[in-house]
Design a protein around this motif. Structure first.
Motif, PDB file in Angstrom:
ATOM      1  N   ALA A  42       0.840  -1.198   0.000  1.00  0.00           N
ATOM      2  CA  ALA A  42       0.000   0.000   0.000  1.00  0.00           C
ATOM      3  C   ALA A  42       0.878   1.254   0.000  1.00  0.00           C
ATOM      4  CB  ALA A  42      -0.927   0.003   1.204  1.00  0.00           C
ATOM      5  N   GLY A  43       1.925   1.231   0.830  1.00  0.00           N
ATOM      6  CA  GLY A  43       2.845   2.371   0.891  1.00  0.00           C
ATOM      7  C   GLY A  43       3.613   2.554  -0.398  1.00  0.00           C
ATOM      8  N   GLY A  44       4.003   1.436  -1.032  1.00  0.00           N
ATOM      9  CA  GLY A  44       4.715   1.531  -2.304  1.00  0.00           C
ATOM     10  C   GLY A  44       3.868   2.171  -3.385  1.00  0.00           C
ATOM     11  N   ILE A  45       2.597   1.773  -3.454  1.00  0.00           N
ATOM     12  CA  ILE A  45       1.680   2.366  -4.440  1.00  0.00           C
ATOM     13  C   ILE A  45       1.458   3.844  -4.138  1.00  0.00           C
ATOM     14  CG2 ILE A  45      -0.684   2.312  -5.334  1.00  0.00           C
ATOM     15  CD1 ILE A  45      -0.648  -0.729  -4.795  1.00  0.00           C
ATOM     16  N   PHE A  46       1.332   4.160  -2.849  1.00  0.00           N
ATOM     17  CA  PHE A  46       1.157   5.554  -2.436  1.00  0.00           C
ATOM     18  C   PHE A  46       2.360   6.400  -2.861  1.00  0.00           C
ATOM     19  CE2 PHE A  46       1.476   8.994   0.738  1.00  0.00           C
ATOM     20  CZ  PHE A  46       0.211   9.554   0.605  1.00  0.00           C
ATOM     21  N   CYS A  47       3.566   5.854  -2.679  1.00  0.00           N
ATOM     22  CA  CYS A  47       4.784   6.574  -3.060  1.00  0.00           C
ATOM     23  C   CYS A  47       4.899   6.733  -4.581  1.00  0.00           C
ATOM     24  CB  CYS A  47       6.020   5.859  -2.514  1.00  0.00           C
ATOM     25  SG  CYS A  47       6.202   5.996  -0.720  1.00  0.00           S
ATOM     26  N   LEU A  48       4.444   5.721  -5.319  1.00  0.00           N
ATOM     27  CA  LEU A  48       4.419   5.845  -6.784  1.00  0.00           C
ATOM     28  C   LEU A  48       3.484   6.974  -7.214  1.00  0.00           C
ATOM     29  CD1 LEU A  48       4.367   2.107  -7.960  1.00  0.00           C
ATOM     30  CD2 LEU A  48       6.235   3.770  -8.221  1.00  0.00           C
ATOM     31  N   ALA A  49       2.365   7.107  -6.499  1.00  0.00           N
ATOM     32  CA  ALA A  49       1.434   8.209  -6.787  1.00  0.00           C
ATOM     33  C   ALA A  49       2.088   9.554  -6.489  1.00  0.00           C
ATOM     34  CB  ALA A  49       0.153   8.038  -5.968  1.00  0.00           C
ATOM     35  N   LEU A  50       2.847   9.616  -5.406  1.00  0.00           N
ATOM     36  CA  LEU A  50       3.566  10.856  -5.081  1.00  0.00           C
ATOM     37  C   LEU A  50       4.581  11.185  -6.168  1.00  0.00           C
ATOM     38  CD1 LEU A  50       4.241  10.353  -1.240  1.00  0.00           C
ATOM     39  CD2 LEU A  50       2.532  11.832  -2.310  1.00  0.00           C
ATOM     40  N   LEU A  51       5.283  10.155  -6.660  1.00  0.00           N
ATOM     41  CA  LEU A  51       6.222  10.353  -7.773  1.00  0.00           C
ATOM     42  C   LEU A  51       5.495  10.862  -9.010  1.00  0.00           C
ATOM     43  CD1 LEU A  51       8.610   7.257  -7.629  1.00  0.00           C
ATOM     44  CD2 LEU A  51       9.304   9.652  -7.515  1.00  0.00           C
ATOM     45  N   TYR A  52       4.367  10.265  -9.310  1.00  0.00           N
ATOM     46  CA  TYR A  52       3.583  10.615 -10.495  1.00  0.00           C
ATOM     47  C   TYR A  52       3.143  12.076 -10.446  1.00  0.00           C
ATOM     48  CZ  TYR A  52      -0.218  10.527 -13.908  1.00  0.00           C
ATOM     49  OH  TYR A  52      -1.044  10.800 -14.971  1.00  0.00           O
ATOM     50  N   HIS A  53       2.803  12.542  -9.236  1.00  0.00           N
ATOM     51  CA  HIS A  53       2.332  13.920  -9.077  1.00  0.00           C
ATOM     52  C   HIS A  53       3.464  14.879  -8.696  1.00  0.00           C
ATOM     53  CE1 HIS A  53      -1.910  12.942  -9.559  1.00  0.00           C
ATOM     54  NE2 HIS A  53      -1.761  11.951  -8.713  1.00  0.00           N
ATOM     55  N   HIS A  54       4.719  14.384  -8.759  1.00  0.00           N
ATOM     56  CA  HIS A  54       5.901  15.203  -8.479  1.00  0.00           C
ATOM     57  C   HIS A  54       5.916  15.766  -7.053  1.00  0.00           C
ATOM     58  CE1 HIS A  54       6.918  14.967 -12.729  1.00  0.00           C
ATOM     59  NE2 HIS A  54       5.680  15.319 -13.009  1.00  0.00           N
ATOM     60  N   LEU A  55       5.335  15.030  -6.115  1.00  0.00           N
ATOM     61  CA  LEU A  55       5.333  15.448  -4.712  1.00  0.00           C
ATOM     62  C   LEU A  55       6.467  14.725  -3.981  1.00  0.00           C
ATOM     63  CD1 LEU A  55       1.461  15.303  -4.145  1.00  0.00           C
ATOM     64  CD2 LEU A  55       2.876  17.344  -4.512  1.00  0.00           C
ATOM     65  N   PHE A  56       7.680  14.999  -4.428  1.00  0.00           N
ATOM     66  CA  PHE A  56       8.847  14.248  -3.962  1.00  0.00           C
ATOM     67  C   PHE A  56       9.132  14.414  -2.474  1.00  0.00           C
ATOM     68  CE2 PHE A  56       9.941  15.548  -8.458  1.00  0.00           C
ATOM     69  CZ  PHE A  56       9.519  14.344  -9.014  1.00  0.00           C
ATOM     70  N   VAL A  57       8.824  15.595  -1.933  1.00  0.00           N
ATOM     71  CA  VAL A  57       9.166  15.854  -0.528  1.00  0.00           C
ATOM     72  C   VAL A  57       8.383  14.986   0.447  1.00  0.00           C
ATOM     73  CG1 VAL A  57       9.958  18.225  -0.854  1.00  0.00           C
ATOM     74  CG2 VAL A  57       7.522  17.772  -0.509  1.00  0.00           C
ATOM     75  N   PHE A  58       7.286  14.387  -0.020  1.00  0.00           N
ATOM     76  CA  PHE A  58       6.477  13.558   0.874  1.00  0.00           C
ATOM     77  C   PHE A  58       6.880  12.081   0.835  1.00  0.00           C
ATOM     78  CE2 PHE A  58       3.655  17.186   0.003  1.00  0.00           C
ATOM     79  CZ  PHE A  58       3.350  17.565   1.304  1.00  0.00           C
ATOM     80  N   ILE A  59       7.786  11.719  -0.062  1.00  0.00           N
ATOM     81  CA  ILE A  59       8.128  10.304  -0.225  1.00  0.00           C
ATOM     82  C   ILE A  59       8.875   9.746   0.984  1.00  0.00           C
ATOM     83  CG2 ILE A  59       9.507   8.672  -1.573  1.00  0.00           C
ATOM     84  CD1 ILE A  59       8.777  10.268  -4.061  1.00  0.00           C
ATOM     85  N   ALA A  60       9.874  10.461   1.475  1.00  0.00           N
ATOM     86  CA  ALA A  60      10.631   9.981   2.637  1.00  0.00           C
ATOM     87  C   ALA A  60       9.731   9.799   3.864  1.00  0.00           C
ATOM     88  CB  ALA A  60      11.792  10.928   2.950  1.00  0.00           C
ATOM     89  N   PRO A  61       8.887  10.800   4.209  1.00  0.00           N
ATOM     90  CA  PRO A  61       7.979  10.596   5.340  1.00  0.00           C
ATOM     91  C   PRO A  61       7.037   9.406   5.126  1.00  0.00           C
ATOM     92  CG  PRO A  61       8.084  12.924   4.794  1.00  0.00           C
ATOM     93  CD  PRO A  61       8.811  12.197   3.704  1.00  0.00           C
ATOM     94  N   ALA A  62       6.540   9.252   3.902  1.00  0.00           N
ATOM     95  CA  ALA A  62       5.603   8.159   3.609  1.00  0.00           C
ATOM     96  C   ALA A  62       6.264   6.797   3.777  1.00  0.00           C
ATOM     97  CB  ALA A  62       5.048   8.305   2.189  1.00  0.00           C
ATOM     98  N   THR A  63       7.503   6.676   3.303  1.00  0.00           N
ATOM     99  CA  THR A  63       8.190   5.376   3.430  1.00  0.00           C
ATOM    100  C   THR A  63       8.417   5.025   4.900  1.00  0.00           C
ATOM    101  OG1 THR A  63      10.350   6.472   3.168  1.00  0.00           O
ATOM    102  CG2 THR A  63       9.344   5.527   1.187  1.00  0.00           C
ATOM    103  N   LEU A  64       8.770   6.007   5.710  1.00  0.00           N
ATOM    104  CA  LEU A  64       8.983   5.761   7.137  1.00  0.00           C
ATOM    105  C   LEU A  64       7.685   5.351   7.825  1.00  0.00           C
ATOM    106  CD1 LEU A  64      11.326   8.786   7.944  1.00  0.00           C
ATOM    107  CD2 LEU A  64      11.958   6.372   8.093  1.00  0.00           C
TER     108      LEU A  64
END
Length: 205
Positions: free
Chosen positions: A120-142
């Motif tokens: 679920a987190g991996g898909i969420f992070c892919l969505a963040l990548l898709y929308h160029h919301l890179f700053v939220f990826i590190a917090p999401a993975t943690l």
């Protein structure tokens, strides 16, 4: 004498029940290796930023180009593979040493429970990548990793949940310090893993 045998039998039964219901062969050394790998990866990413003219320590929300994002994803993938392989090698060695099976019904339940939040987190992070919301990826993975650890605690060492709680808290804190994701990522996946791994190695060796 009978009382002594009675307590020994109870202890033996309790040990057998725990072995059948929990995966107890996790190696603390695998956590140390995973943590060191994460720190090495974070340092490498820092120099990649330097190469691209990005001054990471300024804490700015820098705009990352597609090529750089692709490189960062590949670095993250390599770190993940190394961590998984090291975890398997050390855990398999510990299981063999204790005469336990590494793959059984408990292991399957553990992996399924652990995988659901991670996927679920991996898909969420892919969505963040898709929308160029890179700053939220590190917090999401943690956060998602922490949730996976807390969920998996049911089928493995109880101590795992404490690492999970720390990962979740660190991820939530990092949401208020966007632009410093790499630092929080290095602390969460690097420092915390090393400390946890050393404690577990000493406690369960």
């Amino acid at each position: 004498m009978d009382s002594k045998n009675y307590h020994e039998d109870l202890s033996h039964i309790r040990s057998m029940m725990e072995r059948s219901s929990r995966f107890i062969s996790l190696s603390g050394l695998s956590g140390v290796v995973a943590g060191l790998t994460a720190i090495i990866g974070a340092v490498y990413v820092y120099f990649v930023f330097q190469r691209e003219g990005i001054s990471y320590l300024d804490g700015d929300r820098n705009i990352l180009g597609p090529a750089l994002v692709k490189e960062l994803v590949m670095i993250g993938f390599v770190i993940l593979v190394v961590a998984i392989l090291s975890g398997y090698i050390f855990t398999a060695h510990k299981s063999k040493k204790k005469g336990l099976k590494i793959w059984d019904a408990t292991t399957k339940r553990l992996l399924i429970t652990f995988a659901v939040p991670l996927i679920a987190g991996g898909i969420f992070c892919l969505a963040l990548l898709y929308h160029h919301l890179f700053v939220f990826i590190a917090p999401a993975t943690l956060i998602f990793y922490g949730l996976a650890l807390v969920a998996a605690e049911r089928y493995t060492l109880t101590d795992v949940k404490y690492l999970g709680y720390l990962e979740i808290v660190l991820g939530l804190i990092s949401l208020f310090f966007l632009g410093w994701g790499l630092l929080f990522w290095a602390i969460g996946f690097g420092v915390l893993h090393i400390v946890y791994g050393l404690i577990m190695h000493k406690k369960y060796k």
